[in-house]
Design an enzyme around this catalytic site. Structure first.
Site, PDB file in Angstrom:
ATOM      1  N   HIS A  64      34.035  47.077  39.722  1.00 23.57           N
ATOM      2  CA  HIS A  64      34.814  47.712  40.774  1.00 23.57           C
ATOM      3  C   HIS A  64      34.310  49.139  40.997  1.00 23.57           C
ATOM      4  CE1 HIS A  64      38.456  48.253  43.191  1.00 23.57           C
ATOM      5  NE2 HIS A  64      38.644  49.410  42.591  1.00 23.57           N
ATOM      6  N   GLU A  74      34.782  42.408  39.983  1.00 19.63           N
ATOM      7  CA  GLU A  74      35.929  43.273  40.217  1.00 19.63           C
ATOM      8  C   GLU A  74      36.846  43.422  39.007  1.00 19.63           C
ATOM      9  OE1 GLU A  74      36.632  45.167  42.634  1.00 19.63           O
ATOM     10  OE2 GLU A  74      35.596  44.467  44.428  1.00 19.63           O
ATOM     11  N   SER A 126      39.157  50.180  47.359  1.00 14.85           N
ATOM     12  CA  SER A 126      40.155  49.904  46.328  1.00 14.85           C
ATOM     13  C   SER A 126      41.560  50.104  46.885  1.00 14.85           C
ATOM     14  CB  SER A 126      39.884  50.796  45.111  1.00 14.85           C
ATOM     15  OG  SER A 126      40.696  50.424  44.029  1.00 14.85           O
TER      16      SER A 126
END
Length: 572
Positions: free
Chosen positions: A491, A381, A255
């Protein structure tokens, strides 16, 4: 409200798991083996490990086959007049030091949702990604510390490969204590390919990524990235003492950590300064950001809320206001669960120093570290970051949303064309390949598809296409946890694979040793190198018989190309 309550229940359950052990959202530490317990009573039976750094002795702890040294400071505390300045290296260490506990996390932002999102859901999300950090390592401005985990038998002549972990959290939350490096080092020993693991804290939110013309003129942009870079220089100076080889360093992040890895590949004209020889990016690439003055609105708001608008030198004023005053102002800024979603208030921007141009422009210019790399994404995501947009119910609403936040300088015609690539058809949205399921609201899956592609999938595909013919690279897609209600393979779901009992951890270890995830001779399922003419990606999926397959990396090809081109013209 039934759907939102169900989602709140799912996230609350995940929060309970997360808070039961120091772990990251959606993952667990690899503590199932009695060889690598988090708290091992055998630590008291054997003499604790001691490492000499300069004229200081640092005492750590032993866990199974690993030695752990936590909370080692690598810079002067960024407090007082050092707030909002570049990090400064410490003088040589002296005296006896304890390295048995993690240092404080850097100041965290609270995770809050807009008022139109149900209260139960807001509480659940806050529990998952906010309060857990305070539970394990309370935050503090004095936070620039790092941690080293090494095989217990390592010596200064072991020359082991080193992996530096950079945590994620949207540049707003996160810390090192939620990632167990012992699981990685322990597994590397089992594979016969031992590594040394390093992780560092870095400044977040306005403390590390304040933007505006004042910041640019003072040359103090992207301080969080500067913190990371200084920690990497620390590794070059000291890692031999722990058994590591400073010439064999891989930087690895997820991330915001993966975006950071990419920024380190792009800075300094692509010159690594010998700080690393390989890179691994889980959900992050060349972020489509523009000049640091694009954050002027947030700077002006912080100045106003702290009372520094009455000062002739607002930046100097921000350095002198009490910590709690500054903190209250920062905490009122939008977080990544705010309505604007992934258009973050605090993130790396072009400052003329660390970043000379928009990241994607630097890629086109060839300002890229020529090192082997791995880059991958989770399939869905955008889902987690689009929950706040549940009040968007029509195409007109969505177009207005894009114009207001994600693409304010794009023309109506460009946005209309974008929406043709992302039709008003829930079955085509994110979570992908779930049909009409997961509709939190009429436009939720559409918003999630665009958000995830603009920030994650588009930059990854763009980077792979631009660089795979010039440097060795490998791609992956995580499709596990697809059945998670409403958010799918969201995510951070890939963290289970890399820090839990997953094969991605093995590939990371082999890459760190050999600059090839398959190792020297190949182990497990072969992961083919990326070829832009015939692009392939490893896919990790929920299947007992085929947990990993290799497939063509061509999903949403035209849409992702358009997103990449649009972000080149209109960076955030």
């Amino acid at each position: 409200m039934l759907n939102l309550r169900m989602l709140a229940a799912v996230l609350a359950a995940q929060a309970m798991v997360a808070c039961a052990t120091p772990s990251v959202p959606f993952t667990v530490q690899d503590a199932s083996s009695d060889q690598y317990p988090v708290n091992d009573s055998s630590e008291s039976a054997a003499p604790p490990p001691v490492i000499r750094l300069d004229d200081a002795l640092f005492t750590g702890t032993t866990s199974g086959k690993t030695n752990r040294f936590y909370g080692i400071p690598f810079a002067y505390p960024p407090i007082g007049d050092r707030r909002l300045r570049k990090p400064e290296p410490l003088p040589p260490y002296e005296g006896d030091r304890s390295a048995t506990a993690y240092g404080s996390s850097c100041p965290q932002m609270p995770m809050t949702l807009p008022s139109w999102v149900e209260g139960d859901l807001s509480k659940a999300l806050n529990s998952v990604v906010g309060s857990m950090y305070e539970s394990f390592t309370p935050d503090n401005e004095d936070c620039l510390t790092l941690n080293v985990v090494a095989p217990s038998g390592a010596t200064p002549t072991s020359n082991l490969p080193v992996v530096i972990w950079i945590f994620g959290g949207g540049f707003e939350i996160g810390g090192t204590a939620t990632y167990d490096g012992s699981s990685v080092v322990g597994r590397s020993i089992d594979l016969g390919q031992p590594v040394v693991f390093v992780s560092m804290n870095y400044r977040l939110a306005a403390y590390g990524f304040l933007a505006g013309k004042e910041v640019k003129e003072a040359g103090v942009g992207n301080l969080g990235l500067q913190d990371q870079r200084l920690a990497m220089r620390w590794v070059q100076k000291y890692i031999r003492n722990f058994g590591g080889d400073p010439s064999k360093v891989t930087i690895w992040g997820e991330s915001a950590g993966a975006i950071s890895v990419n920024m380190h590949m792009l800075t300094n004209g692509g010159d690594t300064e010998g700080l690393f020889r390989g890179a691994i990016m889980q959900s992050g690439g060349p972020l489509p950001v523009g000049d640091i003055t694009h954050g002027q609105k947030e700077y002006d708001e912080i100045v106003k809320l702290t009372g520094c608008d009455r000062s002739k030198d607002t930046l100097a004023c921000l350095r002198t206001v009490p910590y709690e005053t500054f903190r209250r102002a920062v905490n009122l800024s939008p977080n990544f669960f705010a309505y604007q979603g992934l258009v973050l208030a605090w993130l790396p921007r072009v400052d003329g120093d660390f970043l000379k141009a928009p990241p994607q422009h630097l890629v086109l210019q060839g300002s890229v570290a020529n090192v082997p790399f791995i880059s991958g994404n989770c399939d869905d995501e955008g889902s987690l970051f689009s929950i706040a947009s549940v009040n968007i119910s029509t195409s007109a609403d969505f177009k207005a949303y894009l114009k207001l936040f994600m693409m304010p300088t794009a023309s109506d015609a460009q946005i209309d064309l974008l929406l043709r690539y992302y039709p008003d058809t829930p079955a085509a949205g994110c979570p992908f390949d779930t049909g009409l399921k997961n509709m939190l609201s009429p436009q939720f899956k559409r918003v999630a598809a665009v958000s995830g592609d603009f920030v994650f999938h588009g930059p990854r595909r763009f980077f792979m296409k631009q660089r795979s013919s010039k440097q060795r690279s490998w791609a992956f897609i995580n499709k596990r946890m697809k059945d998670t209600p409403f958010i799918g393979s969201a995510h951070a779901t890939d963290l289970i694979n890399s820090f839990g009992n997953g094969e991605l951890k093995d590939y990371v270890i082999r890459f760190t040793n050999n600059l090839d995830p398959n190792g020297k001779t190949g182990m497990g399922i072969n992961w083919p190198q990326y070829d832009v003419a015939k692009p392939k990606a490893a896919v990790f999926q929920d299947s007992t018989f085929w947990p990993m397959i290799v497939t063509d990396d061509n999903y949403r090809n035209q849409a992702l190309d358009f997103v990449a081109n649009l972000s080149l013209i209109h960076p955030i």
